[in-house]
Design a protein around this motif. Structure first.
Motif, PDB file in Angstrom:
ATOM      1  N   VAL A  16      48.475  42.026  41.824  1.00  0.00           N
ATOM      2  CA  VAL A  16      48.580  40.773  40.558  1.00  0.00           C
ATOM      3  C   VAL A  16      47.227  39.693  40.648  1.00  0.00           C
ATOM      4  N   PHE A  76      59.218  34.702  38.626  1.00  0.00           N
ATOM      5  CA  PHE A  76      59.136  35.971  39.091  1.00  0.00           C
ATOM      6  C   PHE A  76      59.005  36.403  37.824  1.00  0.00           C
ATOM      7  N   LEU A  77      60.888  35.779  36.413  1.00  0.00           N
ATOM      8  CA  LEU A  77      60.254  37.002  35.009  1.00  0.00           C
ATOM      9  C   LEU A  77      59.132  36.713  34.490  1.00  0.00           C
ATOM     10  N   ALA A  80      56.057  38.638  35.036  1.00  0.00           N
ATOM     11  CA  ALA A  80      56.181  39.441  34.894  1.00  0.00           C
ATOM     12  C   ALA A  80      56.030  39.605  32.982  1.00  0.00           C
ATOM     13  N   TRP A  84      52.676  42.046  31.842  1.00  0.00           N
ATOM     14  CA  TRP A  84      53.028  43.082  30.790  1.00  0.00           C
ATOM     15  C   TRP A  84      52.230  42.606  29.488  1.00  0.00           C
ATOM     16  N   ARG A 174      48.680  45.771  36.033  1.00  0.00           N
ATOM     17  CA  ARG A 174      49.461  45.049  35.831  1.00  0.00           C
ATOM     18  C   ARG A 174      50.899  45.391  35.172  1.00  0.00           C
ATOM     19  N   ARG A 175      51.084  46.759  35.159  1.00  0.00           N
ATOM     20  CA  ARG A 175      52.268  46.803  34.889  1.00  0.00           C
ATOM     21  C   ARG A 175      52.775  47.251  36.278  1.00  0.00           C
ATOM     22  N   ALA A 178      53.994  43.771  36.853  1.00  0.00           N
ATOM     23  CA  ALA A 178      55.127  43.416  36.699  1.00  0.00           C
ATOM     24  C   ALA A 178      56.628  43.874  36.907  1.00  0.00           C
ATOM     25  N   GLY A 179      56.063  45.271  37.387  1.00  0.00           N
ATOM     26  CA  GLY A 179      57.995  46.118  37.333  1.00  0.00           C
ATOM     27  C   GLY A 179      57.692  45.334  39.131  1.00  0.00           C
ATOM     28  N   PHE A 181      57.244  42.411  40.150  1.00  0.00           N
ATOM     29  CA  PHE A 181      58.331  40.996  39.405  1.00  0.00           C
ATOM     30  C   PHE A 181      59.661  40.866  39.161  1.00  0.00           C
ATOM     31  N   VAL A 182      59.866  41.922  38.076  1.00  0.00           N
ATOM     32  CA  VAL A 182      61.191  41.984  37.671  1.00  0.00           C
ATOM     33  C   VAL A 182      62.105  42.488  38.759  1.00  0.00           C
TER      34      VAL A 182
END
Length: 198
Positions: A16, A76-77, A80, A84, A174-175, A178-179, A181-182
């Motif tokens: 992050v 977390f959402l 994410a 993203w 970053r992706r 984001a994953g 976090f999901v």
């Protein structure tokens, strides 16, 4: 301390912060001042920010389990989605005023502390740290893992400088973050459902 919680906090916070303003603010400071006092000031600012986030998350954990896991899932959402959506944008760089050469080490550390402490409010790493502190009953372990990740990022910025910034695959980092976090959001949703049905 629990090593798995330390590792979880480290693994979640590190990606992050790599493409974040933290890296670039530290880098800019290190181009103007001696690296060691910059690192000391930045590290102290991160320590205080992580302590605040862990405290907030620990206070959140005093609420009913279903509410806590629901709030953690939302944190977390949101993280994410932000990561993203920002994957293809350029790096966030803090623009700092020109400063005098020959500034004392204490003053450099104080300037670095102030810049990073102000820049980190509401940052994704702070949200993630608060979420982890609420999810796990291990505030010290979350603190150590998150602070270690932030120190690694600032150390890379201060001591490796622009070479590192030019070579980071920012969209990919970053992706991946984001994953992560999901994944944590999904676990929190499952915990929310269990708490509501159990």
């Amino acid at each position: 301390m629990v090593l798995s919680v330390i590792a979880t906090a480290f693994i979640l916070v590190l990606p992050v912060e790599l493409p974040d303003k933290t890296l670039f603010a530290s880098l800019v400071l290190a181009t103007r001042f001696a690296p060691l006092p910059v690192f000391v000031g930045v590290g102290a600012a991160f320590g205080l920010q992580v302590a605040i986030a862990v405290t907030a998350g620990s206070l959140l954990s005093l609420l009913p389990d279903a509410l806590v896991s629901g709030v953690v899932a939302v944190l977390f959402l949101v993280g994410a989605i932000i990561l993203w959506r920002s994957a293809n944008s350029g790096p966030e760089e803090e623009h700092l005023d020109e400063t005098k050469q020959g500034t004392s080490s204490f003053r450099v550390a104080a300037i670095s502390f102030g810049v990073l402490f102000a820049a980190e409010w509401g940052d994704l790493s702070q949200l993630a740290t608060a979420g982890l502190a609420a999810r796990y009953d291990e505030p010290l372990s979350v603190f150590v893992g998150a602070w270690a990740a932030l120190l690694v990022v600032s150390g890379l910025a201060v001591f490796l400088g622009r070479t590192l910034a030019d070579r980071l695959p920012i969209p990919l980092i970053r992706r991946v973050a984001a994953g992560l976090f999901v994944v944590f959001a999904v676990f929190a949703v499952i915990e929310t459902v269990r708490a509501l049905t159990g």
